[in-house]
Design an enzyme around this catalytic site. Sequence first.
Site, PDB file in Angstrom:
ATOM      1  CG  ASP A 181      -2.137  -0.881   1.013  1.00 46.02           C
ATOM      2  OD1 ASP A 181      -2.032  -1.839   0.220  1.00 46.02           O
ATOM      3  OD2 ASP A 181      -3.183  -0.625   1.631  1.00 46.02           O
TER       4      ASP A 181
ATOM      5  CG  ASP B 251      -1.544  -2.386   4.683  1.00 46.99           C
ATOM      6  OD1 ASP B 251      -0.618  -2.807   5.385  1.00 46.99           O
ATOM      7  OD2 ASP B 251      -1.763  -1.185   4.521  1.00 46.99           O
ATOM      8  CE  LYS B 252      -6.351  -2.758   1.903  1.00 48.41           C
ATOM      9  NZ  LYS B 252      -5.108  -2.136   2.425  1.00 48.41           N
TER      10      LYS B 252
ATOM     11  CB  CYS C 206       4.997  -0.047   8.170  1.00 48.08           C
ATOM     12  SG  CYS C 206       5.492   0.103   6.440  1.00 48.08           S
TER      13      CYS C 206
ATOM     14  CD  GLU D 254      -4.393   2.390   2.961  1.00 50.48           C
ATOM     15  OE1 GLU D 254      -4.691   1.406   3.647  1.00 50.48           O
ATOM     16  OE2 GLU D 254      -3.216   2.782   2.799  1.00 50.48           O
TER      17      GLU D 254
ATOM     18  CB  SER E 180      -2.509   4.816   5.512  1.00 54.09           C
ATOM     19  OG  SER E 180      -1.423   4.229   6.186  1.00 54.09           O
TER      20      SER E 180
END
Length: 610
Positions: free
Chosen positions: A81, A123-124, A193, A489, A515
């Site tokens: 992302d 993320d996904k 992250c 985002e 985000s």
Amino acid sequence: MPEYRSKTSTYGRNMAGARALWRATGMKDDDFQKPIIAIANSFTQFVPGHVHLKDLGQLVAREIERLGGVAKEFNTIAVDDGIAMGHDGMLYSLPSREIIADSVEYMANAHCADALVCISNCDKITPGMLMASLRLNIPTVFVSGGPMEAGKTKLTDHKLDLVDAMVLAADPHASDEEVAAVERSACPTCGSCSGMFTANSMNCLTEALGLSLPGNGTVVATHSDRKQLFLNAGRTVIELCHRWYGNEDATALPRGIATFAAFENAITLDIAMGGSTNTILHLLAAAQEAEVPFTMQDIDRLSRNVPQLCKVAPNTQKYHIEDVHRAGGIFGILAELARGNLLHTDVATVHSKTLGEAIATWDIIGTQDEAVHTFYKAGPAGISTQVAFSQSTRWPSLDTDRTEGCIRDMEHAFSKEGGLAVLYGNIAQDGCVVKTAGVDASIHVFEGSALVYESQEAAVKGILSDEVQPGMIVVIRYEGPKGGPGMQEMLYPTSYLKSKGLGKQCALFTDGRFSGGTSGLSIGHASPEAAAGGAIGLIRDGDRIRIDIPQRAINVLISEEELASRRLEQHAIGWKPAQSRTRKVSSALKAYALLATSADKGAVRNKTLL
């Protein structure tokens, strides 16, 4: 007792062709009596959270084989992302969740896999695999690649992460040399992250759902202790196979673990730790796959009663995920919630009979087990690397300070109401969400004039050219699941507001999403979205909007008659952006948009259209 699903392709004379193909993958005669366990890996060299996963699927596979199973690995896609942010690449991020879910389902069902290990991280990917596991409902264990270590530079006293680089880059007072120094230091290792962003939030929530092992969300990717998590995932999935196929124990299945009560536990943790607002989207989507009636109303109800017990970047610069681990990890937070009678402790997990038993074992405050204490001392080494399990650094002591530490007890909570809230009003009739953990208390009630943009790109241009002034509420619409499409985002707009010194003087309202790195008065997921006829599409420049977090309200301050008149006018011309957008929307994205629901439904496919 249930039969192995794999018998469909391994048993009987008519399956000679299938067995011949299985043999070509390395299977022998004895293997056709064993459970076939799929390993869904998400290794890719595009994403720092996944760059180190290449050999880890085989690590799990060897452990499965050692314990009497047959392991077969495959890969899914994974979108970064952060790299996709701020351009048309972000249109693909949320839709990739559905592609990942579908691909795991396709592979597991096409090959009749008996069980599943999900190696996810960013993320996904974790949400997509979570959705797939609940669709399939076969024994499943999650193990993530782990969080990145926080960065360091001589320019600042605090630790760094991706958001620091983005904010500084937009600061006109920062020199190119300063920006370059932070850029080189912000993301020093492999892993997701380092703050409580979406990836880490979701990996932590799998612990609360009961589908992963303790430490899954918090042991840094570089630490040798994470290797044991991967080995234990292989052992655990074999145990789950024995429990289901040998004893028909329904609590060995994802739907027997991720019940309504478990979803309540997950969102309770989420609120207490101030997780990413994206987690709401993904939990709602997962609940639908599990056929659990968990809704925005449940999240709203719980958000009013759960305090914030943990505060991590981007909501503070003091703590990152590595600090959460030192304070006892997710089970440290769960233990405090349990002491406050805010958890269902009788739910099952993949590793313990009940969550209550697991808390008793893994809570660093309650246990004297030195092995548990040693486990939670696993820390960062401060060495730049893309290699998993490459260091064994330990903190000299645990953070057990529940008064002023990273994790607080109920009496000393960061705030009495938690880190996430659902707001309702005449421009968000089905709700919208805000990460209150990242909002300064002075602007929990905020009224301002609307400045409307029909796209994220237009908003970024407006912010950087100083169109946005103190006291304004930036409205970004037609960025929802259907309208974007893909529900982009908005990290760049929020970061740029910060860099302009407007973080506490402006708000942002959108049918897009944020985000996990976002903080400030940023309200997203407006439902219904503009493209679905939502009232966010009726706001005009200069309209006064009032946001009241304590009252869970957001309203445009015009009469119902005026709102109705605008609706008729908009309906006549169609629910589309007022200005044309130079946005390339592929047929794949158009197909996603055709079935996409608004955020209050998790942005999943509208199954009534299938």
